[in-house]
Scaffold this motif. Structure first.
Motif, PDB file in Angstrom:
ATOM      1  N   ILE A 145       6.638 -64.322 -78.742  1.00 56.78           N
ATOM      2  CA  ILE A 145       7.348 -63.273 -78.018  1.00 56.78           C
ATOM      3  C   ILE A 145       8.829 -63.611 -78.070  1.00 56.78           C
ATOM      4  O   ILE A 145       9.238 -64.703 -77.685  1.00 56.78           O
ATOM      5  CB  ILE A 145       6.846 -63.171 -76.563  1.00 56.78           C
ATOM      6  N   ILE A 146       9.610 -62.681 -78.595  1.00 59.61           N
ATOM      7  CA  ILE A 146      11.058 -62.865 -78.669  1.00 59.61           C
ATOM      8  C   ILE A 146      11.681 -61.945 -77.632  1.00 59.61           C
ATOM      9  O   ILE A 146      11.454 -60.731 -77.652  1.00 59.61           O
ATOM     10  CB  ILE A 146      11.606 -62.542 -80.080  1.00 59.61           C
ATOM     11  N   ILE A 147      12.443 -62.543 -76.730  1.00 55.05           N
ATOM     12  CA  ILE A 147      13.086 -61.806 -75.643  1.00 55.05           C
ATOM     13  C   ILE A 147      14.587 -61.931 -75.832  1.00 55.05           C
ATOM     14  O   ILE A 147      15.113 -63.032 -75.982  1.00 55.05           O
ATOM     15  CB  ILE A 147      12.664 -62.389 -74.277  1.00 55.05           C
ATOM     16  N   ASN A 148      15.281 -60.799 -75.807  1.00 55.94           N
ATOM     17  CA  ASN A 148      16.728 -60.834 -76.028  1.00 55.94           C
ATOM     18  C   ASN A 148      17.465 -61.302 -74.763  1.00 55.94           C
ATOM     19  O   ASN A 148      16.840 -61.455 -73.704  1.00 55.94           O
ATOM     20  CB  ASN A 148      17.249 -59.486 -76.555  1.00 55.94           C
ATOM     21  N   PRO A 149      18.763 -61.562 -74.852  1.00 60.64           N
ATOM     22  CA  PRO A 149      19.509 -62.073 -73.687  1.00 60.64           C
ATOM     23  C   PRO A 149      19.473 -61.144 -72.472  1.00 60.64           C
ATOM     24  O   PRO A 149      19.672 -61.594 -71.344  1.00 60.64           O
ATOM     25  CB  PRO A 149      20.940 -62.210 -74.217  1.00 60.64           C
ATOM     26  N   GLU A 150      19.174 -59.862 -72.682  1.00 64.48           N
ATOM     27  CA  GLU A 150      19.090 -58.923 -71.567  1.00 64.48           C
ATOM     28  C   GLU A 150      17.696 -58.897 -70.944  1.00 64.48           C
ATOM     29  O   GLU A 150      17.438 -58.138 -70.012  1.00 64.48           O
ATOM     30  CB  GLU A 150      19.474 -57.504 -72.026  1.00 64.48           C
ATOM     31  N   GLY A 151      16.778 -59.708 -71.465  1.00 63.51           N
ATOM     32  CA  GLY A 151      15.430 -59.776 -70.925  1.00 63.51           C
ATOM     33  C   GLY A 151      14.473 -58.747 -71.504  1.00 63.51           C
ATOM     34  O   GLY A 151      13.375 -58.561 -70.991  1.00 63.51           O
ATOM     35  N   ILE A 152      14.850 -58.096 -72.608  1.00 69.14           N
ATOM     36  CA  ILE A 152      14.020 -57.092 -73.251  1.00 69.14           C
ATOM     37  C   ILE A 152      13.195 -57.741 -74.365  1.00 69.14           C
ATOM     38  O   ILE A 152      13.737 -58.507 -75.170  1.00 69.14           O
ATOM     39  CB  ILE A 152      14.883 -55.953 -73.861  1.00 69.14           C
ATOM     40  N   ILE A 153      11.912 -57.430 -74.418  1.00 73.50           N
ATOM     41  CA  ILE A 153      11.067 -57.960 -75.488  1.00 73.50           C
ATOM     42  C   ILE A 153      11.438 -57.261 -76.796  1.00 73.50           C
ATOM     43  O   ILE A 153      11.378 -56.044 -76.899  1.00 73.50           O
ATOM     44  CB  ILE A 153       9.576 -57.759 -75.178  1.00 73.50           C
ATOM     45  N   GLU A 154      11.851 -58.050 -77.774  1.00 76.54           N
ATOM     46  CA  GLU A 154      12.197 -57.538 -79.109  1.00 76.54           C
ATOM     47  C   GLU A 154      11.001 -57.625 -80.054  1.00 76.54           C
ATOM     48  O   GLU A 154      10.884 -56.841 -80.983  1.00 76.54           O
ATOM     49  CB  GLU A 154      13.353 -58.347 -79.701  1.00 76.54           C
ATOM     50  N   LEU A 155      10.150 -58.621 -79.845  1.00 74.89           N
ATOM     51  CA  LEU A 155       8.973 -58.810 -80.700  1.00 74.89           C
ATOM     52  C   LEU A 155       7.853 -59.387 -79.859  1.00 74.89           C
ATOM     53  O   LEU A 155       8.080 -60.280 -79.038  1.00 74.89           O
ATOM     54  CB  LEU A 155       9.281 -59.785 -81.849  1.00 74.89           C
ATOM     55  N   ARG A 156       6.662 -58.856 -80.059  1.00 74.65           N
ATOM     56  CA  ARG A 156       5.447 -59.415 -79.447  1.00 74.65           C
ATOM     57  C   ARG A 156       4.404 -59.427 -80.546  1.00 74.65           C
ATOM     58  O   ARG A 156       3.965 -58.376 -80.995  1.00 74.65           O
ATOM     59  CB  ARG A 156       4.979 -58.559 -78.278  1.00 74.65           C
ATOM     60  N   ASN A 157       4.068 -60.606 -81.015  1.00 75.58           N
ATOM     61  CA  ASN A 157       3.132 -60.749 -82.120  1.00 75.58           C
ATOM     62  C   ASN A 157       1.981 -61.636 -81.654  1.00 75.58           C
ATOM     63  O   ASN A 157       2.193 -62.788 -81.301  1.00 75.58           O
ATOM     64  CB  ASN A 157       3.845 -61.355 -83.335  1.00 75.58           C
ATOM     65  N   VAL A 158       0.772 -61.081 -81.672  1.00 73.80           N
ATOM     66  CA  VAL A 158      -0.420 -61.822 -81.258  1.00 73.80           C
ATOM     67  C   VAL A 158      -1.237 -62.099 -82.516  1.00 73.80           C
ATOM     68  O   VAL A 158      -1.542 -61.186 -83.276  1.00 73.80           O
ATOM     69  CB  VAL A 158      -1.247 -61.028 -80.227  1.00 73.80           C
ATOM     70  N   TYR A 159      -1.580 -63.357 -82.705  1.00 73.13           N
ATOM     71  CA  TYR A 159      -2.264 -63.790 -83.911  1.00 73.13           C
ATOM     72  C   TYR A 159      -3.769 -63.930 -83.674  1.00 73.13           C
ATOM     73  O   TYR A 159      -4.185 -64.337 -82.591  1.00 73.13           O
ATOM     74  CB  TYR A 159      -1.718 -65.150 -84.370  1.00 73.13           C
ATOM     75  N   PRO A 160      -4.579 -63.655 -84.692  1.00 70.59           N
ATOM     76  CA  PRO A 160      -6.009 -63.955 -84.573  1.00 70.59           C
ATOM     77  C   PRO A 160      -6.186 -65.457 -84.343  1.00 70.59           C
ATOM     78  O   PRO A 160      -5.356 -66.265 -84.792  1.00 70.59           O
ATOM     79  CB  PRO A 160      -6.575 -63.552 -85.936  1.00 70.59           C
ATOM     80  N   LEU A 161      -7.253 -65.822 -83.670  1.00 70.45           N
ATOM     81  CA  LEU A 161      -7.472 -67.236 -83.357  1.00 70.45           C
ATOM     82  C   LEU A 161      -7.511 -68.113 -84.609  1.00 70.45           C
ATOM     83  O   LEU A 161      -7.156 -69.281 -84.576  1.00 70.45           O
ATOM     84  CB  LEU A 161      -8.767 -67.413 -82.563  1.00 70.45           C
ATOM     85  N   GLU A 162      -7.925 -67.518 -85.720  1.00 72.79           N
ATOM     86  CA  GLU A 162      -8.083 -68.289 -86.961  1.00 72.79           C
ATOM     87  C   GLU A 162      -6.787 -68.409 -87.760  1.00 72.79           C
ATOM     88  O   GLU A 162      -6.760 -69.083 -88.780  1.00 72.79           O
ATOM     89  CB  GLU A 162      -9.127 -67.630 -87.871  1.00 72.79           C
ATOM     90  N   VAL A 163      -5.726 -67.752 -87.316  1.00 74.20           N
ATOM     91  CA  VAL A 163      -4.496 -67.696 -88.109  1.00 74.20           C
ATOM     92  C   VAL A 163      -3.325 -68.285 -87.323  1.00 74.20           C
ATOM     93  O   VAL A 163      -3.064 -67.894 -86.190  1.00 74.20           O
ATOM     94  CB  VAL A 163      -4.162 -66.232 -88.500  1.00 74.20           C
ATOM     95  N   GLY A 164      -2.627 -69.210 -87.968  1.00 70.69           N
ATOM     96  CA  GLY A 164      -1.437 -69.800 -87.347  1.00 70.69           C
ATOM     97  C   GLY A 164      -0.207 -68.944 -87.582  1.00 70.69           C
ATOM     98  O   GLY A 164      -0.222 -67.978 -88.356  1.00 70.69           O
TER      99      GLY A 164
END
Length: 136
Positions: free
Chosen positions: A73-92
């Motif tokens: 999860i990438i959150i910008n300096p203003e506290g806004i989520i820029e990226l939310r990436n959830v990976y399968p358990l089998e994938v790094g």
């Protein structure tokens, strides 16, 4: 975690704070960092989310097993989520892609220009100016 630790200097160069959050206890973190060669070089904070408040807030908790999925999860300096990436358990995670996304976000913030698919620093950007639609 080991891959992030190996690239931590790059994250710092991008003026990025890194936090590792898991549903494990602080005691588990302590044992893990003392005994695992994979995380001995981790110098960023390891946070315990035993109450699952953080995991639920970011919608990354696997309620069936009571543990968080791997997520970035990438959150910008203003506290806004820029990226939310959830990976399968089998994938790094792909650390290079995370760094590329950070670079792209920062490039847009600095220039106002958008970066295209597969962009890397130094390549062309996409202008927001409607006069250039279909020309760049």
């Amino acid at each position: 975690m080991a891959a992030v630790a190996a690239s931590y200097e790059q994250f710092k160069e991008l003026n990025t704070e890194v936090l590792a959050i898991s549903t494990d206890s602080v005691f588990s973190h302590k044992v893990f960092t003392e005994t695992s060669s994979l995380v001995k070089n981790v110098t960023y904070p390891l946070l315990s989310d035993r109450t699952h408040k953080i995991s639920r807030a970011y919608r990354v908790l696997n309620e069936k097993v009571g543990a968080a999925y791997r997520a970035t999860i990438i959150i910008n300096p203003e506290g806004i989520i820029e990226l939310r990436n959830v990976y399968p358990l089998e994938v790094g995670r792909n650390i290079f892609e995370i760094i590329r996304v950070l670079q792209g976000i920062q490039y847009e913030r600095e220039t106002g220009e958008v970066v295209p698919a597969n962009w890397v620093p130094g390549q062309r950007w996409i202008s927001r100016d409607s006069r250039y639609i279909g020309k760049i």
